[in-house]
Design a protein around this motif. Structure first.
Motif, short mmCIF file in Angstrom:
data_model
loop_
_atom_site.label_atom_id
_atom_site.label_comp_id
_atom_site.label_asym_id
_atom_site.label_seq_id
_atom_site.Cartn_x
_atom_site.Cartn_y
_atom_site.Cartn_z
N SER A 3 0.82 -1.22 0.00
CA SER A 3 0.00 0.00 0.00
C SER A 3 0.85 1.27 0.00
N ASP A 4 2.17 1.10 -0.13
CA ASP A 4 3.09 2.24 -0.15
C ASP A 4 2.97 3.10 1.09
N GLU A 5 2.81 2.46 2.23
CA GLU A 5 2.79 3.20 3.49
C GLU A 5 4.19 3.76 3.78
N PRO A 6 4.27 4.85 4.55
CA PRO A 6 5.58 5.48 4.82
C PRO A 6 6.42 4.71 5.82
N ILE A 7 6.93 3.56 5.39
CA ILE A 7 7.76 2.72 6.26
C ILE A 7 9.16 3.32 6.35
N GLN A 8 9.64 3.49 7.56
CA GLN A 8 10.97 4.04 7.78
C GLN A 8 12.01 2.96 8.03
N LYS A 9 11.64 1.93 8.81
CA LYS A 9 12.59 0.89 9.17
C LYS A 9 11.90 -0.47 9.13
N ILE A 10 12.64 -1.48 8.75
CA ILE A 10 12.18 -2.86 8.82
C ILE A 10 13.17 -3.66 9.65
N LEU A 11 12.64 -4.46 10.58
CA LEU A 11 13.44 -5.25 11.50
C LEU A 11 13.14 -6.72 11.22
N VAL A 12 14.16 -7.53 11.02
CA VAL A 12 13.95 -8.96 10.77
C VAL A 12 14.95 -9.79 11.57
N THR A 13 14.50 -10.97 11.95
CA THR A 13 15.40 -11.91 12.60
C THR A 13 16.02 -12.81 11.52
N PRO A 14 17.17 -13.41 11.78
CA PRO A 14 17.80 -14.30 10.80
C PRO A 14 16.92 -15.49 10.45
N SER A 15 16.01 -15.87 11.36
CA SER A 15 15.17 -17.05 11.13
C SER A 15 13.84 -16.72 10.44
N PHE A 16 13.62 -15.45 10.12
CA PHE A 16 12.37 -15.08 9.45
C PHE A 16 12.22 -15.86 8.15
N LYS A 17 11.13 -16.63 8.04
CA LYS A 17 11.06 -17.61 6.96
C LYS A 17 10.74 -17.04 5.58
N TYR A 18 10.31 -15.78 5.53
CA TYR A 18 10.03 -15.17 4.23
C TYR A 18 11.09 -14.14 3.84
N TYR A 28 17.13 -1.11 7.10
CA TYR A 28 16.90 -2.50 7.48
C TYR A 28 17.82 -2.89 8.64
N PHE A 29 17.24 -3.63 9.59
CA PHE A 29 17.98 -4.06 10.77
C PHE A 29 17.80 -5.56 10.96
N SER A 30 18.89 -6.25 11.24
CA SER A 30 18.84 -7.65 11.65
C SER A 30 18.83 -7.67 13.17
N ILE A 31 17.78 -8.25 13.74
CA ILE A 31 17.64 -8.27 15.20
C ILE A 31 17.64 -9.71 15.72
N SER A 32 18.02 -9.85 16.96
CA SER A 32 18.06 -11.18 17.57
C SER A 32 16.66 -11.65 17.93
N GLU A 33 16.53 -12.96 18.18
CA GLU A 33 15.24 -13.53 18.58
C GLU A 33 14.78 -12.92 19.91
N GLN A 58 6.66 -13.49 14.61
CA GLN A 58 7.06 -14.04 13.32
C GLN A 58 8.46 -13.61 12.90
N GLY A 59 9.01 -12.61 13.60
CA GLY A 59 10.38 -12.22 13.30
C GLY A 59 10.51 -11.08 12.31
N ILE A 60 9.43 -10.31 12.12
CA ILE A 60 9.53 -9.13 11.27
C ILE A 60 8.65 -8.02 11.84
N PHE A 61 9.20 -6.81 11.82
CA PHE A 61 8.51 -5.61 12.30
C PHE A 61 8.78 -4.48 11.32
N ALA A 62 7.94 -3.47 11.36
CA ALA A 62 8.20 -2.27 10.56
C ALA A 62 7.82 -1.05 11.37
N GLU A 63 8.69 -0.07 11.38
CA GLU A 63 8.36 1.23 11.98
C GLU A 63 7.82 2.13 10.88
#
Length: 254
Positions: free
Chosen positions: A44-59, A71-76, A89-94
């Protein structure tokens, strides 16, 4: 991709503050938790500033890297610290607040107005139903739960990106719609009100749903074009506000 492993990291503390209304207002951002919401925001082209993912995020392989997003790689452990779910699920967005201003004097279509609705589940169900019914938007009245509250965000399941959402004074919207001869329907458990089956369907309208326990405020009930009720054929005293809203929205919209 910057790697963060400690929950004591200042950036993690800043993300954690987004769980509070004060923190969100200070940063003018909020946090999405989970792939479905993040994917809907990206589509939807929302104004996402940051995406946080864990190494195990399956997608991870499906996540497109965009230059305008950090983009940030974050721990579990950080994922569990930030999430309000038992199994993140291992993914976030600010995401930045939507700064679009919507004037009721120029708004058209069908709009759902929420008067003091507090339960996140009810709000989410009503926003999703408004999306499904083809409504243009939802107005959160001053006493309604914050649209960026984590539980509200999660319960809307992405429908918030398909509609226009605004926090505003409901009286202003009521008067603006009535000035354009758009019907404004209130809802109340009162047989002296009009049955919802007797008012036809409309392209432009406002429907107000009230607080779970107290219903609409008396002040707003006096300002509407017409107040509606849903005849109950069984022995239940009342309907859940989200169920009632669903019945009314699909009945009223043309």
């Amino acid at each position: 991709m910057k790697e963060i492993t400690s929950v004591s990291n200042p950036q993690v503390k800043a993300w954690k503050k987004l769980a509070t209304k004060k923190g969100r207002q200070q940063s003018q951002t909020y946090l999405l938790d989970g792939w479905h919401l993040v994917k809907e925001a990206l589509n939807s082209d929302e104004p996402i500033q940051k995406i946080l993912v864990t190494p195990s995020f399956k997608y991870l392989a499906d996540l497109e890297i965009l230059p305008e997003i950090q983009y940030f790689s974050i721990s579990e452990s950080i994922a569990k610290h930030l999430s309000e779910t038992k199994s993140p699920q291992g993914i976030f967005a600010e995401v930045a607040f939507d700064q679009t201003t919507i004037s009721p004097t120029t708004a058209s279509g069908a709009w759902l107005l929420l008067d003091g609705v507090q339960d996140p589940g009810n709000i989410g169900t009503m926003v999703r139903t408004a999306d499904a019914a083809g409504f243009s938007g939802v107005v959160f009245g001053p006493k309604t739960a914050d649209m960026y509250q984590p539980k509200v965000v999660r319960s809307m399941q992405g429908s918030q990106f398909h509609l226009q959402l605004v926090t505003a004074d409901l009286s202003t919207w009521i008067q603006a719609f009535k000035a354009k001869n758009y019907p404004v329907f209130g809802s109340e458990l009162n047989k002296d009100a009009r049955s919802y089956q007797e008012v036809g369907q409309h392209q432009n309208l406002a429907l107000i749903m009230g607080n779970e326990g107290n219903g609409m405020s008396a002040e707003l009930l006096q300002q509407t074009s017409l107040n509606l009720y849903i005849p109950i054929k069984g022995h239940a005293e009342s309907l859940n506000v989200a169920v009632a809203a669903g019945i009314l929205m699909f009945q009223l919209i043309d």
